[in-house]
Design a protein around this motif. Structure first.
Motif, PDB file in Angstrom:
ATOM      1  N   ASP A 184       0.849  -1.176   0.000  1.00 34.08           N
ATOM      2  CA  ASP A 184       0.000   0.000   0.000  1.00 34.08           C
ATOM      3  C   ASP A 184       0.897   1.243   0.000  1.00 34.08           C
ATOM      4  O   ASP A 184       1.636   1.466  -0.940  1.00 34.08           O
ATOM      5  CB  ASP A 184      -0.957  -0.028   1.193  1.00 34.08           C
ATOM      6  N   PHE A 185       0.895   2.044   1.067  1.00 31.01           N
ATOM      7  CA  PHE A 185       1.692   3.270   1.073  1.00 31.01           C
ATOM      8  C   PHE A 185       3.195   2.992   1.156  1.00 31.01           C
ATOM      9  O   PHE A 185       3.999   3.616   0.481  1.00 31.01           O
ATOM     10  CB  PHE A 185       1.281   4.150   2.259  1.00 31.01           C
ATOM     11  N   SER A 186       3.546   2.030   1.994  1.00 31.79           N
ATOM     12  CA  SER A 186       4.962   1.806   2.306  1.00 31.79           C
ATOM     13  C   SER A 186       5.461   0.466   1.778  1.00 31.79           C
ATOM     14  O   SER A 186       4.681  -0.467   1.585  1.00 31.79           O
ATOM     15  CB  SER A 186       5.142   1.851   3.835  1.00 31.79           C
ATOM     16  N   GLU A 187       6.766   0.387   1.553  1.00 32.34           N
ATOM     17  CA  GLU A 187       7.394  -0.902   1.248  1.00 32.34           C
ATOM     18  C   GLU A 187       7.081  -1.912   2.343  1.00 32.34           C
ATOM     19  O   GLU A 187       7.018  -3.113   2.109  1.00 32.34           O
ATOM     20  CB  GLU A 187       8.921  -0.740   1.138  1.00 32.34           C
ATOM     21  N   SER A 188       6.892  -1.400   3.570  1.00 34.76           N
ATOM     22  CA  SER A 188       6.656  -2.277   4.721  1.00 34.76           C
ATOM     23  C   SER A 188       5.179  -2.591   4.937  1.00 34.76           C
ATOM     24  O   SER A 188       4.849  -3.385   5.808  1.00 34.76           O
ATOM     25  CB  SER A 188       7.196  -1.618   5.999  1.00 34.76           C
TER      26      SER A 188
ATOM     27  N   ARG B 114       4.263   5.900  -7.066  1.00 37.47           N
ATOM     28  CA  ARG B 114       5.193   6.360  -6.033  1.00 37.47           C
ATOM     29  C   ARG B 114       5.018   7.862  -5.766  1.00 37.47           C
ATOM     30  O   ARG B 114       4.985   8.291  -4.610  1.00 37.47           O
ATOM     31  CB  ARG B 114       6.633   6.049  -6.435  1.00 37.47           C
ATOM     32  N   VAL B 115       4.890   8.658  -6.837  1.00 38.04           N
ATOM     33  CA  VAL B 115       4.704  10.110  -6.651  1.00 38.04           C
ATOM     34  C   VAL B 115       3.407  10.386  -5.887  1.00 38.04           C
ATOM     35  O   VAL B 115       3.366  11.276  -5.025  1.00 38.04           O
ATOM     36  CB  VAL B 115       4.719  10.850  -8.007  1.00 38.04           C
ATOM     37  N   TYR B 116       2.363   9.634  -6.193  1.00 40.52           N
ATOM     38  CA  TYR B 116       1.098   9.781  -5.452  1.00 40.52           C
ATOM     39  C   TYR B 116       1.349   9.587  -3.952  1.00 40.52           C
ATOM     40  O   TYR B 116       0.866  10.366  -3.116  1.00 40.52           O
ATOM     41  CB  TYR B 116       0.084   8.768  -5.975  1.00 40.52           C
ATOM     42  N   ARG B 117       2.133   8.588  -3.603  1.00 41.18           N
ATOM     43  CA  ARG B 117       2.437   8.311  -2.195  1.00 41.18           C
ATOM     44  C   ARG B 117       3.343   9.379  -1.586  1.00 41.18           C
ATOM     45  O   ARG B 117       3.191   9.726  -0.411  1.00 41.18           O
ATOM     46  CB  ARG B 117       3.045   6.906  -2.066  1.00 41.18           C
ATOM     47  N   ILE B 118       4.275   9.908  -2.378  1.00 44.89           N
ATOM     48  CA  ILE B 118       5.093  11.030  -1.891  1.00 44.89           C
ATOM     49  C   ILE B 118       4.168  12.212  -1.575  1.00 44.89           C
ATOM     50  O   ILE B 118       4.338  12.912  -0.568  1.00 44.89           O
ATOM     51  CB  ILE B 118       6.169  11.422  -2.936  1.00 44.89           C
ATOM     52  N   GLY B 119       3.167  12.402  -2.437  1.00 46.92           N
ATOM     53  CA  GLY B 119       2.171  13.445  -2.194  1.00 46.92           C
ATOM     54  C   GLY B 119       1.409  13.210  -0.899  1.00 46.92           C
ATOM     55  O   GLY B 119       1.176  14.145  -0.118  1.00 46.92           O
ATOM     56  N   LEU B 120       1.019  11.970  -0.644  1.00 42.60           N
ATOM     57  CA  LEU B 120       0.315  11.653   0.602  1.00 42.60           C
ATOM     58  C   LEU B 120       1.199  11.958   1.809  1.00 42.60           C
ATOM     59  O   LEU B 120       0.727  12.498   2.817  1.00 42.60           O
ATOM     60  CB  LEU B 120      -0.097  10.172   0.627  1.00 42.60           C
ATOM     61  N   LYS B 121       2.479  11.608   1.698  1.00 41.08           N
ATOM     62  CA  LYS B 121       3.416  11.884   2.794  1.00 41.08           C
ATOM     63  C   LYS B 121       3.485  13.389   3.061  1.00 41.08           C
ATOM     64  O   LYS B 121       3.412  13.839   4.206  1.00 41.08           O
ATOM     65  CB  LYS B 121       4.811  11.358   2.439  1.00 41.08           C
TER      66      LYS B 121
ATOM     67  N   GLU C 264       8.900   9.290  11.556  1.00 35.86           N
ATOM     68  CA  GLU C 264       8.154   8.887  10.366  1.00 35.86           C
ATOM     69  C   GLU C 264       9.011   8.891   9.105  1.00 35.86           C
ATOM     70  O   GLU C 264       8.622   8.326   8.085  1.00 35.86           O
ATOM     71  CB  GLU C 264       6.882   9.721  10.194  1.00 35.86           C
ATOM     72  N   ALA C 265      10.201   9.487   9.191  1.00 33.53           N
ATOM     73  CA  ALA C 265      11.139   9.420   8.062  1.00 33.53           C
ATOM     74  C   ALA C 265      11.619   7.982   7.852  1.00 33.53           C
ATOM     75  O   ALA C 265      12.173   7.647   6.800  1.00 33.53           O
ATOM     76  CB  ALA C 265      12.328  10.344   8.309  1.00 33.53           C
ATOM     77  N   HIS C 266      11.400   7.133   8.871  1.00 28.36           N
ATOM     78  CA  HIS C 266      11.807   5.728   8.784  1.00 28.36           C
ATOM     79  C   HIS C 266      10.743   4.846   8.139  1.00 28.36           C
ATOM     80  O   HIS C 266      10.874   3.621   8.135  1.00 28.36           O
ATOM     81  CB  HIS C 266      12.145   5.178  10.178  1.00 28.36           C
ATOM     82  N   ILE C 267       9.684   5.465   7.627  1.00 31.23           N
ATOM     83  CA  ILE C 267       8.643   4.685   6.941  1.00 31.23           C
ATOM     84  C   ILE C 267       8.964   4.730   5.442  1.00 31.23           C
ATOM     85  O   ILE C 267       8.756   5.758   4.787  1.00 31.23           O
ATOM     86  CB  ILE C 267       7.241   5.272   7.209  1.00 31.23           C
ATOM     87  N   PRO C 268       9.507   3.639   4.882  1.00 27.61           N
ATOM     88  CA  PRO C 268       9.920   3.672   3.465  1.00 27.61           C
ATOM     89  C   PRO C 268       8.728   3.680   2.513  1.00 27.61           C
ATOM     90  O   PRO C 268       7.831   2.847   2.616  1.00 27.61           O
ATOM     91  CB  PRO C 268      10.738   2.382   3.311  1.00 27.61           C
ATOM     92  N   ILE C 269       8.715   4.644   1.599  1.00 29.16           N
ATOM     93  CA  ILE C 269       7.604   4.761   0.643  1.00 29.16           C
ATOM     94  C   ILE C 269       7.703   3.638  -0.396  1.00 29.16           C
ATOM     95  O   ILE C 269       8.795   3.297  -0.859  1.00 29.16           O
ATOM     96  CB  ILE C 269       7.626   6.148  -0.039  1.00 29.16           C
TER      97      ILE C 269
END
Length: 532
Positions: free
Chosen positions: A65-69, A134-141, A116-121
């Protein structure tokens, strides 16, 4: 609370004909279950999406979903709920066998995250479609912060078969068509919005959260503390669904209408075309700098946070609103479910059965159009229940009158029992009546609701949310390893992973324009019109 019982009873009676009973056995459901990958210590995994799980961009059942994790497991539409649960078990078994010593976090609210910088996109490869995701998720961040995006939920997808909708149109003196089916789905959706406060009451399982989640957040909630750093509200059911969780102040001004499909689509498209003062600070492609897809209130339709969505499967690069305009509503997606911490796969058979009853009841009941006052009333009721749902004598708004939640539940459950009896008759079972009885127990004693059970565990043992989550993660790791494959075995998943990696490579190879041109073309394409 008054209900037009005549209309409800007539429809309920009609459902007991052989043709309707047969159609009810063809209801289809699917699940999208989100879950964080964690290290044995309980910390968030920092490793990339494992190659053994395939390509997140192109895998049908295992993605991120949002993160690699943040894993997401998807099951296809099935008419037997036992099949869906077995499919979920298959996926969990394969994943747990292929993530090394990592575990699957069993709660909706995230584990301890220091920064939260430790949450990999999430990364979806180098194709234009992958970059757009990925850009959509960067936008969400940038818009809402990564911590909010690390929250996990379960989405329940539900559809009634064409045979049902044909009978339903005849029953109501309408002509069967895709337009009419969409109209009827919206009737269901409106009643869902009226009554969906019941979902977090029955299934909310996030009354507490890790103190790290609150870091840097402004709020005025009267939290209490338990353990070393867990914050809770005594009567809360689902902090995930509160203003702290998966909501957006920027979107609160949107007046999304659930009365007609064309209006719903128009308002969504307007939100994607209306510049946002708040989000204008982030670059949207200027000189190749993408901090979001656009500077508008919504980047794309999926950014709208709603407890339910009308859906139509999309084709490659097709916008969800265009799919709805061209082909109407195919199914609805219930989005108000927390991850069930008392199930290894995040949802139980009882939940499947009760949700069938709940959604069918929403369709059978009269459903006048919602105005702005009623929509605000529904939002307020939801907010009251997520923050204080187990409070004795909690009052809700119903038709601009106050009513006790318990009294409202009593009225609704009388109807649930009748609908459950019809579904039991169709399926030759007692599961549906049993599910309604099981949920009624929570109304009688809210301590039996998952939020009550979870909070009791923390308070009695002065235990942190993180410790409780880790204990369950270890327990479920063993459960998952013991699942027997039923529909797809390890070899089948390995093959699917290989095919998805090849499919991603093919998508990347097929790109013929640069990313800037791709994005401009995507947003500049005229919106689809009906029968276009």
């Amino acid at each position: 609370m008054t209900v037009d019982s005549t209309c409800f009873n007539e429809r309920l009676s009609a459902l007991q004909t052989p043709a309707f009973l047969s159609a009810l056995t063809q209801i289809k459901r699917g699940v999208e279950r989100e879950a964080l990958r964690i290290k044995p210590s309980g910390a968030l995994s920092q490793s990339p999406h494992p190659k053994a799980l395939g390509a997140a961009l192109t895998h049908d059942t295992i993605t991120t979903d949002f993160s690699e994790s943040l894993l997401e497991f998807i099951t296809p539409p099935e008419s037997k709920t036992s099949t869906t649960i077995e499919q979920l078990q298959d996926i969990h078994r394969y994943v747990i066998d292929n993530i090394g010593d990592e575990q699957i976090w069993p709660l909706s609210m995230p584990c301890f995250i220091e920064d939260e910088a430790h949450i990999p996109i999430a990364y979806f490869g180098e194709s234009n479609v992958g970059k757009m995701k990925r850009v959509y998720r960067i936008g969400l961040k940038n818009r809402y912060g990564s911590m909010m995006q690390a929250i996990a939920g379960v989405h329940f997808n539900f559809s009634l078969p064409d045979t049902f909708w044909k009978l339903w149109a005849d029953l109501n003196g309408e002509t069967y068509s895709q337009d009419q089916t969409s109209k009827d789905y919206f009737s269901l959706i409106r009643n869902y919005r009226r009554f969906c406060w019941l979902i977090p009451f029955l299934y909310g399982a996030s009354p507490a959260l890790c103190g790290s989640f609150l870091k840097g957040k402004e709020h005025a909630l009267p939290f209490k503390k338990v353990g070393k750093g867990t914050y809770y509200m005594p009567y809360a059911t689902s902090l995930r669904m509160s203003d702290l969780g998966y909501t957006s102040a920027e979107q609160s001004s949107l007046k999304i209408c659930y009365n007609q499909l064309d209006n719903y689509v128009r308002l969504l498209r307007e939100a994607m075309e209306t510049p946002s003062t708040r989000f204008s600070q982030f670059a949207a492609g200027e000189e190749g700098n993408y901090q979001q897809l656009s500077r508008n209130i919504l980047q794309i339709e999926n950014e709208l946070y709603s407890p339910i969505r009308p859906k139509q499967p999309t084709q490659s690069t097709e916008k969800p609103t265009d799919a709805l305009v061209k082909r109407g509503i195919n199914y609805i997606e219930v989005r108000a479910l927390d991850v069930n911490p008392y199930s290894a796969v995040g949802i139980s058979q009882t939940q499947f059965d009760f949700l069938d009853v709940f959604l069918l009841t929403c369709l059978l009941m009269p459903s006048a159009e919602l105005d702005e006052v009623q929509l605000n009333e529904a939002k307020d009721n939801m907010n009251r229940v997520v923050l204080e749902g187990r409070k004795p004598d909690l009052m809700l708004n119903c038709g601009q009158q106050e009513i006790s939640m318990a009294q409202w539940c009593e009225t609704l459950f009388e109807q649930f029992k009748q609908v459950a009896a019809v579904l039991d008759k169709a399926h030759d079972t007692t599961r549906y009546v049993d599910a309604v009885s099981s949920e009624w127990e929570k109304v009688i004693d809210p301590a039996k609701a998952p939020s009550g059970q979870l909070l009791n565990e923390l308070i009695v043992n002065d235990k942190d949310n993180g410790i409780f989550g880790l204990e369950l993660a270890e327990q479920y790791q063993a459960s998952m390893k013991a699942f027997n494959y039923v529909h797809t075995d390890a070899e089948g998943f390995e093959k699917a992973a290989e095919q998805s990696l090849k499919a991603q490579a093919d998508v990347e190879q097929a790109d013929s324009v640069d990313f800037d041109s791709f994005i401009k073309s995507y947003f500049n394409e005229p919106p689809a019109k009906k029968n276009a």
